[in-house]
Design an enzyme around this catalytic site. Structure first.
Site, PDB file in Angstrom:
ATOM      1  CG  ASP A  16      -1.978   1.020   1.234  1.00  0.00           C
ATOM      2  OD1 ASP A  16      -2.150   1.687   0.206  1.00  0.00           O
ATOM      3  OD2 ASP A  16      -2.645   1.181   2.271  1.00  0.00           O
TER       4      ASP A  16
ATOM      5  CD  GLU B  94      -5.117   6.677   0.342  1.00  0.00           C
ATOM      6  OE1 GLU B  94      -6.251   6.167   0.348  1.00  0.00           O
ATOM      7  OE2 GLU B  94      -4.170   6.252   1.050  1.00  0.00           O
ATOM      8  CD  GLU B  95      -2.256   5.038   3.644  1.00  0.00           C
ATOM      9  OE1 GLU B  95      -3.303   5.008   4.306  1.00  0.00           O
ATOM     10  OE2 GLU B  95      -1.859   4.083   2.956  1.00  0.00           O
TER      11      GLU B  95
END
Length: 442
Positions: free
Chosen positions: A160, A192-193
């Site tokens: 990821d 994004e995280e």
């Protein structure tokens, strides 16, 4: 019994049980006998396997560079050089540090396209940030007989989402090698995280035109090589309770904020299981139940003090309906339990909550799935409302979400290589798709 056969039999009996670390096989007296190799030789063999593959070596390079959210600059610079070395034109989109962080390092989105095609019609996109902590890249041979496809690559970001980043780049290069005029673009975003500020920045930029110049978006996240037809929506909730501090020997002189918040949290915990008709959150056939996760609880100063404050943060994964509808359900539930107490405050801190996201799955040759995790897909506003043919959005990638973010994050060589084939298939479908309009971008 012949002497050489007896010697071979005795040798076979002396060989220890098969364990990991046995790669080479030799035949002796008609029997296959594994010969152990030392760890140094095994490590050299595995490193050569990676070095000989453009895909695996690119994946290794980006995974070895730490890129926890808000610290993506180094991996971004490496990717810019790599893409320019492979004849892409690359633009940096500087993205400010997320609010509440102390980082002053430069970080940026990467926007890349073949020379002469600044407005590509097909965009492959993923993210280059990871969750903490950084875990060192490592290679692991499979147990038993050596199988190249089963070699496991471990470390932070190996799944990821640097697996998607590497596979998307190699798939794009493969297509451009056979046809340099394919209108392919690459977008790699930051953060994004931690809220999606990288994708929001791209969405708000002049590159996101109205109408869009692109007709296909291929998002990369760990999907177990399945094509995802949608993911749940997301809503964040915080609940604060106010009390009055006092000595724990005389609790009637104060008011416990923790005692105030506990029954509310108990009700929140069951909202996904309660029918809508009796005040619960909605479910759907496609996504199942709406799920509620009480992620953090804080409160009190010491065990001998009646707690003056308490709070909880909650993540709601929506299976149906809108965030606004879910907010109303939650407010009513809190009010019912607290009796409208002014000691309780409910907030919805996410500036961009979103409903369930339906995606396209009209390309043959893929297994189809839905996922419960969120992505930054809803953070990209697509201005296709007035278009007869809408922009296609696909979600696909290597690796499983079940190991992402964990200590055992890892992926096999086989899955990483299959992802290149999967992305290639999606690109082929996008190239063949009839796009019945010419987009004029001012």
């Amino acid at each position: 019994m012949k002497l050489q056969y007896l010697v071979a039999l005795l040798f076979v009996q002396a060989v220890p049980p098969v364990t990991a670390g046995y790669i080479h096989q030799y035949a002796l007296a008609g029997s296959a006998i594994r010969q152990p190799i030392d760890q140094k030789t095994q490590r050299e063999d595995l490193n050569k396997l990676v070095s000989d593959s453009p895909l695996l070596s690119l994946h290794r390079t980006i995974c070895e560079i730490e890129s926890v959210s808000n610290h993506e600059g180094a991996v971004g610079e490496m990717l810019i050089k790599y893409l320019r070395d492979h004849d892409f034109t690359v633009e940096k989109q500087i993205v400010p540090a997320d609010r509440g962080t102390n980082s002053t390092a430069e970080r940026f989105n990467i926007w890349a396209y073949p020379k002469g095609f600044p407005r590509p019609k097909i965009i492959l996109t993923s993210h280059i940030d990871t969750v903490p902590p950084h875990i060192k890249y490592s290679l692991h041979a499979p147990d038993g007989d050596f199988d190249r496809a089963k070699v496991r690559i471990m470390g932070r970001g190996t799944v990821d989402a640097k697996a998607s980043v590497a596979a998307q780049i190699i798939a794009a290069l493969k297509h451009l090698k056979s046809n340099k005029d394919i209108p392919l673009g690459l977008l790699f975003v930051v953060s994004e995280e931690v809220g999606g500020s990288g994708m929001v920045h791209f969405s708000n930029s002049e590159l996101n035109t109205n109408p869009p110049f692109f007709h296909t978006l291929i998002f990369g996240e760990p999907t177990d090589l399945t094509l995802v037809d949608g993911h749940k929506g997301n809503l964040r909730v915080t609940i604060h309770a106010k009390g009055v501090a006092a000595h724990s020997g005389y609790p009637w002189l104060g008011h416990s904020a923790i005692s105030e918040i506990l029954p509310i949290l108990a009700r929140m915990d069951e909202l996904g299981d309660i029918p809508v008709e009796t005040g619960g959150l909605p479910s759907s056939e496609k996504y199942g139940r709406t799920t509620v996760n009480i992620g953090t609880i804080k409160g009190g100063a010491a065990d001998n003090v009646v707690p003056e404050t308490a709070s909880a943060s909650i993540s709601v994964r929506l299976a149906a309906g809108t965030p606004e509808e879910a907010e109303e359900v939650i407010r009513r539930a809190v009010n019912d339990v607290s009796g409208g107490s002014t000691n309780i405050t409910v907030n919805f801190p996410d500036s961009m909550p979103y409903p369930p996201i339906d995606l396209d799955v009209d390309v043959e040759g893929f297994d189809i799935s839905t996922v419960n995790y969120g992505t930054d897909i809803p953070k990209l506003e697509i201005h296709d409302e007035e278009l007869e043919v809408k922009v296609k959005r696909y979600l696909y990638g290597p690796g499983t979400i079940f190991v992402a973010h964990g200590a055992e994050e890892g992926i096999t060589v086989g899955d990483l290589e299959k992802a290149v084939e999967g992305y290639s298939k999606l690109i082929d479908a996008a190239v063949e798709r009839d796009w019945p309009r010419e987009v004029v971008v001012n």
